[in-house]
Design an enzyme around this catalytic site. Structure first.
Site, PDB file in Angstrom:
ATOM      1  N   GLU A  82       0.771  -1.235   0.010  1.00 33.31           N
ATOM      2  CA  GLU A  82       0.169  -0.012   0.119  1.00 33.31           C
ATOM      3  C   GLU A  82       0.905   1.228  -0.004  1.00 33.31           C
ATOM      4  OE1 GLU A  82      -1.679   1.613   3.742  1.00 33.31           O
ATOM      5  OE2 GLU A  82      -1.588  -0.517   4.487  1.00 33.31           O
ATOM      6  N   CYS A 116      -3.643  -2.991   4.220  1.00 24.61           N
ATOM      7  CA  CYS A 116      -2.637  -4.032   4.800  1.00 24.61           C
ATOM      8  C   CYS A 116      -3.254  -5.436   4.193  1.00 24.61           C
ATOM      9  CB  CYS A 116      -2.770  -4.013   6.550  1.00 24.61           C
ATOM     10  SG  CYS A 116      -2.338  -2.597   7.149  1.00 24.61           S
ATOM     11  N   THR A 158       3.123   3.736  15.901  1.00 26.32           N
ATOM     12  CA  THR A 158       2.707   2.432  15.270  1.00 26.32           C
ATOM     13  C   THR A 158       3.325   2.115  13.726  1.00 26.32           C
ATOM     14  OG1 THR A 158       0.614   3.368  14.230  1.00 26.32           O
ATOM     15  CG2 THR A 158       0.473   2.465  16.524  1.00 26.32           C
ATOM     16  N   SER A 208     -10.642   2.762  13.586  1.00 23.01           N
ATOM     17  CA  SER A 208     -10.025   1.450  12.915  1.00 23.01           C
ATOM     18  C   SER A 208      -9.896   0.279  13.874  1.00 23.01           C
ATOM     19  CB  SER A 208      -8.760   2.052  12.479  1.00 23.01           C
ATOM     20  OG  SER A 208      -7.641   2.035  13.623  1.00 23.01           O
ATOM     21  N   HIS A 246      -3.006 -10.207  12.029  1.00 24.01           N
ATOM     22  CA  HIS A 246      -2.471  -8.748  11.098  1.00 24.01           C
ATOM     23  C   HIS A 246      -2.148  -7.838  12.546  1.00 24.01           C
ATOM     24  CE1 HIS A 246      -1.498  -5.061   9.500  1.00 24.01           C
ATOM     25  NE2 HIS A 246      -2.989  -4.525  10.029  1.00 24.01           N
ATOM     26  N   ASN A 325       4.432  -2.199  12.555  1.00 24.17           N
ATOM     27  CA  ASN A 325       3.165  -2.350  11.689  1.00 24.17           C
ATOM     28  C   ASN A 325       3.914  -2.578  10.080  1.00 24.17           C
ATOM     29  OD1 ASN A 325       1.065  -2.962  10.001  1.00 24.17           O
ATOM     30  ND2 ASN A 325      -0.198  -1.355  10.988  1.00 24.17           N
ATOM     31  N   SER A 358      -7.679  -1.855   6.277  1.00 25.48           N
ATOM     32  CA  SER A 358      -8.450  -0.784   6.437  1.00 25.48           C
ATOM     33  C   SER A 358      -9.314  -0.445   5.150  1.00 25.48           C
ATOM     34  CB  SER A 358      -8.043   0.251   6.814  1.00 25.48           C
ATOM     35  OG  SER A 358      -7.395   0.275   8.135  1.00 25.48           O
TER      36      SER A 358
HETATM   37  N1  ACO Z   1       1.115   2.930  30.538  1.00 23.59           N
HETATM   38  C1  ACO Z   1       0.430   1.811  30.078  1.00 23.59           C
HETATM   39  N2  ACO Z   1      -0.799   2.018  29.302  1.00 23.59           N
HETATM   40  C2  ACO Z   1      -0.880   3.073  28.610  1.00 23.59           C
HETATM   41  C3  ACO Z   1      -0.380   4.391  29.124  1.00 23.59           C
HETATM   42  C4  ACO Z   1       0.837   4.218  30.164  1.00 23.59           C
HETATM   43  N3  ACO Z   1       1.439   5.074  30.652  1.00 23.59           N
HETATM   44  N4  ACO Z   1      -0.820   5.358  28.589  1.00 23.59           N
HETATM   45  C5  ACO Z   1      -1.817   4.764  27.740  1.00 23.59           C
HETATM   46  N5  ACO Z   1      -1.878   3.576  27.931  1.00 23.59           N
HETATM   47  C6  ACO Z   1      -2.662   2.777  27.117  1.00 23.59           C
HETATM   48  C7  ACO Z   1      -4.101   3.158  26.999  1.00 23.59           C
HETATM   49  O1  ACO Z   1      -5.011   2.912  28.165  1.00 23.59           O
HETATM   50  C8  ACO Z   1      -4.681   2.516  25.875  1.00 23.59           C
HETATM   51  O2  ACO Z   1      -4.842   0.989  25.920  1.00 23.59           O
HETATM   52  P1  ACO Z   1      -6.344   0.276  25.651  1.00 23.59           P
HETATM   53  O3  ACO Z   1      -6.260   0.449  24.174  1.00 23.59           O
HETATM   54  O4  ACO Z   1      -6.174  -0.696  26.247  1.00 23.59           O
HETATM   55  O5  ACO Z   1      -7.232   1.397  26.464  1.00 23.59           O
HETATM   56  C9  ACO Z   1      -3.311   2.342  25.042  1.00 23.59           C
HETATM   57  O6  ACO Z   1      -2.229   2.659  25.851  1.00 23.59           O
HETATM   58  C10 ACO Z   1      -3.117   3.346  23.685  1.00 23.59           C
HETATM   59  O7  ACO Z   1      -3.634   4.484  24.201  1.00 23.59           O
HETATM   60  P2  ACO Z   1      -4.620   5.643  23.488  1.00 23.59           P
HETATM   61  O8  ACO Z   1      -4.692   6.943  24.591  1.00 23.59           O
HETATM   62  O9  ACO Z   1      -5.912   4.904  23.429  1.00 23.59           O
HETATM   63  O10 ACO Z   1      -3.926   5.895  22.316  1.00 23.59           O
HETATM   64  P3  ACO Z   1      -3.842   7.085  21.247  1.00 23.59           P
HETATM   65  O11 ACO Z   1      -5.360   7.199  21.020  1.00 23.59           O
HETATM   66  O12 ACO Z   1      -3.127   8.071  21.435  1.00 23.59           O
HETATM   67  O13 ACO Z   1      -3.444   6.212  20.025  1.00 23.59           O
HETATM   68  C11 ACO Z   1      -3.931   4.433  18.217  1.00 23.59           C
HETATM   69  C12 ACO Z   1      -3.561   4.784  19.966  1.00 23.59           C
HETATM   70  C13 ACO Z   1      -5.343   4.903  17.987  1.00 23.59           C
HETATM   71  C14 ACO Z   1      -3.814   2.923  18.144  1.00 23.59           C
HETATM   72  C15 ACO Z   1      -3.037   5.231  17.272  1.00 23.59           C
HETATM   73  O14 ACO Z   1      -1.734   4.861  17.545  1.00 23.59           O
HETATM   74  C16 ACO Z   1      -3.366   5.212  15.814  1.00 23.59           C
HETATM   75  O15 ACO Z   1      -4.131   5.818  15.406  1.00 23.59           O
HETATM   76  N6  ACO Z   1      -2.631   4.140  15.078  1.00 23.59           N
HETATM   77  C17 ACO Z   1      -2.923   3.952  13.811  1.00 23.59           C
HETATM   78  C18 ACO Z   1      -4.053   3.158  13.366  1.00 23.59           C
HETATM   79  C19 ACO Z   1      -4.065   1.496  13.676  1.00 23.59           C
HETATM   80  O16 ACO Z   1      -2.928   1.267  13.769  1.00 23.59           O
HETATM   81  N7  ACO Z   1      -5.119   1.117  13.608  1.00 23.59           N
HETATM   82  C20 ACO Z   1      -5.411  -0.548  13.757  1.00 23.59           C
HETATM   83  C21 ACO Z   1      -6.102  -1.172  12.520  1.00 23.59           C
HETATM   84  S1  ACO Z   1      -5.860  -0.422  11.052  1.00 23.59           S
HETATM   85  C22 ACO Z   1      -4.205  -0.609  10.475  1.00 23.59           C
HETATM   86  O17 ACO Z   1      -3.716  -1.809  10.494  1.00 23.59           O
HETATM   87  C23 ACO Z   1      -3.527   0.491   9.981  1.00 23.59           C
END
Ligand code: ACO
Length: 448
Positions: A82, A116, A158, A208, A246, A325, A358
């Protein structure tokens, strides 16, 4: 042909990486957010001399050499990616250089793209070809290659990068159970790349995650139905030895496996034990939406799933945790981790695979493993991939240098008329690298 599947595998990933705990510190997020919250250890990325084409060239050349495959024996090559370098010319055509030089231009296949998922589409195309009446007796070759980079912000940790090459043919030690597979495909805007001037996706992170879990539920349900129809008995998670997902980041893999455990409870599978029923039963009254949002369910199911996660999932998490990833290569790099960790004890095992892209496209399918005969044996595949060595000989970047590189790449994206630094000190011998892009956007590569 019988037992069509994967005969041989090679993985290549850039030796340049950054530790997630160092990135946490640098980004000023709370300690543990990336390492525990996302479950990631380290992230690989392409330096300015590498890209998806060079990684593909390296992986393919290495596979052909190490398994002693004559390039003339390849009859189909399919690429999943991609990462857009050209809106018309496929990555596959760049890789043809290897085969042209050996006098083989009779190779079907082009690129497959949908986030992906492209690697899985490419793999199915090759497997279907070998199983079809147009098969000419030669091997198929699947290449998944991606560089995942995100804009500064929560998605950046990520990212990841890597390429997988897989040789496809009959009598494979990694055979497809082709009858059992189920897909879930729908229209969603969870992650997409509408801005053609930027390498970065537009991503709705929360959406996502939900899309991924919904697709997982739907595929598992479909898989179970097809299995039961064909086999005449119920399928449950107890019927599979390993689960490979994945892996955008490890936390989502933990949640996914727990979700399947909950699915088995909800469908009242006969293999579910009393204690799981007791702990998760109360959540089966939640409607779909509520169940994806319930933190209590998430926590309870992860707790119930933990012992099986350690046994059936953890062996397939090494590379995704270390590299991040790799988009189309992610699922297959996870599978490579399983081969690496368990190569000598996989005889007769069934492996469930879940592919997600996605937008969205997803499939669950299964593989049946046998030890196989050299060079196409599981132990030889593990030896040739040499994962431990590749992980150990990486160069760690400081965050400042990483951010600087991301800026260089942003400015260069889609550009022409530039030379790379040709600093290849960190690359292993045999690695392809980008030397320059000329005034007509033509790209040139050399081999170290
Ligand atoms: N210690 C331990 N855990 C923590 C801490 C800490 N200090 N701070 C945060 N966390 C945890 C949160 O509780 C959360 O866990 P949970 O999911 O079990 O609730 C996790 O860490 C992530 O924290 P968030 O605040 O939810 O993260 P954020 O919103 O900032 O970003 C996300 C995470 C959405 C995955 C982002 O990295 C993203 O957009 N990534 C790209 C999209 C993606 O990969 N999607 C997956 C499917 S699509 C694909 O394959 C591309």
């Amino acid at each position: 042909p019988q037992n069509v599947g994967i005969l041989a595998m090679e993985i290549y990933f850039p030796p340049t990486c950054i530790q997630q705990d160092i990135l946490e510190n640098f980004d000023g997020v709370s300690k543990g957010k990336y390492t525990i919250g996302l479950g990631q250890d380290c992230m690989a990325f392409c330096s300015e001399v590498e890209d998806v084409i060079s990684m593909g060239l390296t992986a393919v050349t290495s596979l052909l050499e190490k398994y002693e495959i004559d390039p003339k024996q390849i009859g189909r090559m399919e690429v999943g990616s991609e990462t857009v370098i050209d809106k018309s010319k496929s990555i596959k055509t760049f890789l043809m250089k290897i085969f042209e030089d050996c006098g083989n231009t009779d190779i079907e296949g082009v690129d497959s793209t949908n986030a992906c998922y492209g690697g899985t589409a490419a793999l199915f195309n090759c497997v279907n070809w070998v199983e079809s009446s147009s098969w000419d007796g030669r091997y198929g070759l699947v290449v998944s290659t991606d560089s995942a980079v995100y804009a500064e912000g929560p998605a950046r940790p990520t990212g990841g990068a890597g390429a997988m090459a897989m040789l496809i043919g009959p009598d494979a030690p990694i055979a497809f159970e082709s009858k059992f597979r189920a897909s879930h495909m729908a229209h969603a805007y969870d992650f997409y790349k509408p801005d053609l001037a930027s390498e970065y996706p537009v991503v709705d992170g929360k959406l996502s995650q939900t899309c991924y879990l919904m697709a997982l539920d739907s595929c598992y349900k479909g898989y179970c139905q097809k299995y039961e129809k064909l086999q005449g008995n119920q399928f449950s998670m107890a019927d599979a030895d390993y689960f490979v997902f994945h892996s955008p980041y490890n936390k989502l893999v933990q949640k996914s496996f727990a979700r399947l455990v909950f699915d088995d409870v909800a469908r009242n599978a006969s293999s579910v034990d009393e204690s799981a029923k007791e702990k998760l039963g109360p959540f089966t009254s939640l409607d779909g939406d509520e169940s994806y949002q319930s933190r209590d369910l998430e926590k309870a199911s992860q707790q119930v799933a933990k012992p099986d996660y350690d046994k059936k999932v953890q062996p397939g998490t090494l590379i995704p945790k270390q590299l991040g990833n790799m988009y189309t290569a992610s699922l297959y790099a996870a599978f490579a981790s399983l081969i690496h960790n368990k190569s000598s004890s996989l005889e007769g095992k069934r492996v469930m695979m879940f592919s997600y892209g996605s937008g969205l496209t997803a499939t669950m399918f299964s593989l049946r493993l046998t030890e196989g005969k050299a060079p196409f044996s599981l132990q030889n595949i593990a030896k040739i991939m040499n994962i431990e060595h590749k992980l150990k000989t990486r160069t760690e970047f400081e965050p400042e240098k990483f951010v600087e590189l991301m800026h260089v790449m942003e400015n260069r994206y889609g550009g022409k008329d530039y030379k790379t630094s040709k600093d290849t000190g960190h690359l292993a011998p045999g690695t392809y690298y980008l030397t320059h892009v000329d005034s007509k956007y033509r790209r040139y590569y050399a081999k170290k």
